[in-house]
Scaffold this motif. Structure first.
Motif, short mmCIF file in Angstrom:
data_model
loop_
_atom_site.label_atom_id
_atom_site.label_comp_id
_atom_site.label_asym_id
_atom_site.label_seq_id
_atom_site.Cartn_x
_atom_site.Cartn_y
_atom_site.Cartn_z
N ASP A 25 0.85 -1.18 0.00
CA ASP A 25 0.00 0.00 0.00
C ASP A 25 0.89 1.24 0.00
N SER A 27 0.76 5.34 0.44
CA SER A 27 -0.05 6.46 0.93
C SER A 27 0.46 7.76 0.34
N THR A 37 4.82 10.84 -0.26
CA THR A 37 4.23 9.51 -0.31
C THR A 37 5.01 8.60 0.64
N CYS A 38 4.46 7.43 0.93
CA CYS A 38 5.20 6.46 1.73
C CYS A 38 4.63 5.06 1.50
N CYS A 39 5.45 4.07 1.80
CA CYS A 39 5.00 2.68 1.73
C CYS A 39 4.36 2.34 3.07
N SER A 40 3.05 2.26 3.09
CA SER A 40 2.32 1.96 4.32
C SER A 40 2.52 0.52 4.78
N SER A 41 3.07 -0.31 3.91
CA SER A 41 3.30 -1.71 4.25
C SER A 41 4.65 -1.92 4.94
N ARG A 92 7.59 4.15 8.41
CA ARG A 92 7.06 4.24 7.05
C ARG A 92 7.09 5.65 6.48
N GLU A 93 7.03 6.67 7.34
CA GLU A 93 7.07 8.05 6.87
C GLU A 93 8.42 8.40 6.26
#
Length: 104
Positions: A25, A27, A37-41, A92-93
């Motif tokens: 995911d 975000s 943006t970031c990878c929420s996973s 994740r941020e």
């Protein structure tokens, strides 16, 4: 399905710059640049689990919430290749979709 290069070596799911889960995911609902943006996973390595024995996925489903990205169609990434950046990420941020391209 996009090919995925993951540069987030601190992520539990990273093995040989590939992701070891079937989908991720991304975000960044209001993002206008990749840093928003970031990878929420993202899941930080804690030493108790490793994906070293897991075969990396070179293509994964990418659910994308970055509404302003040209590759986002109905919250699915349609880029041919995606790079997730954040080599020293601790959360994740601190990751980002380096492929993000803002609609003009």
């Amino acid at each position: 399905m996009p090919s995925l290069i993951c540069g987030v070596k601190s992520c539990n799911y990273n093995n040989e710059n590939c992701c070891c889960i079937s989908s991720i995911d991304v975000s960044g609902e209001r993002a206008t640049e990749s840093e928003a943006t970031c990878c929420s996973s993202f899941c930080e390595k804690d030493g108790s689990f490793t994906n070293a024995a897991v075969v990396p996925n070179y293509e994964v489903d990418i659910k994308c919430k970055a509404e302003n990205c040209v590759y986002n169609e109905d919250c699915i990434c349609h880029a041919s290749g995606v790079e997730i950046a954040g080599n020293r990420a601790e959360c994740r941020e601190e990751t980002a979709c380096a492929t993000f391209c803002c609609e003009q």
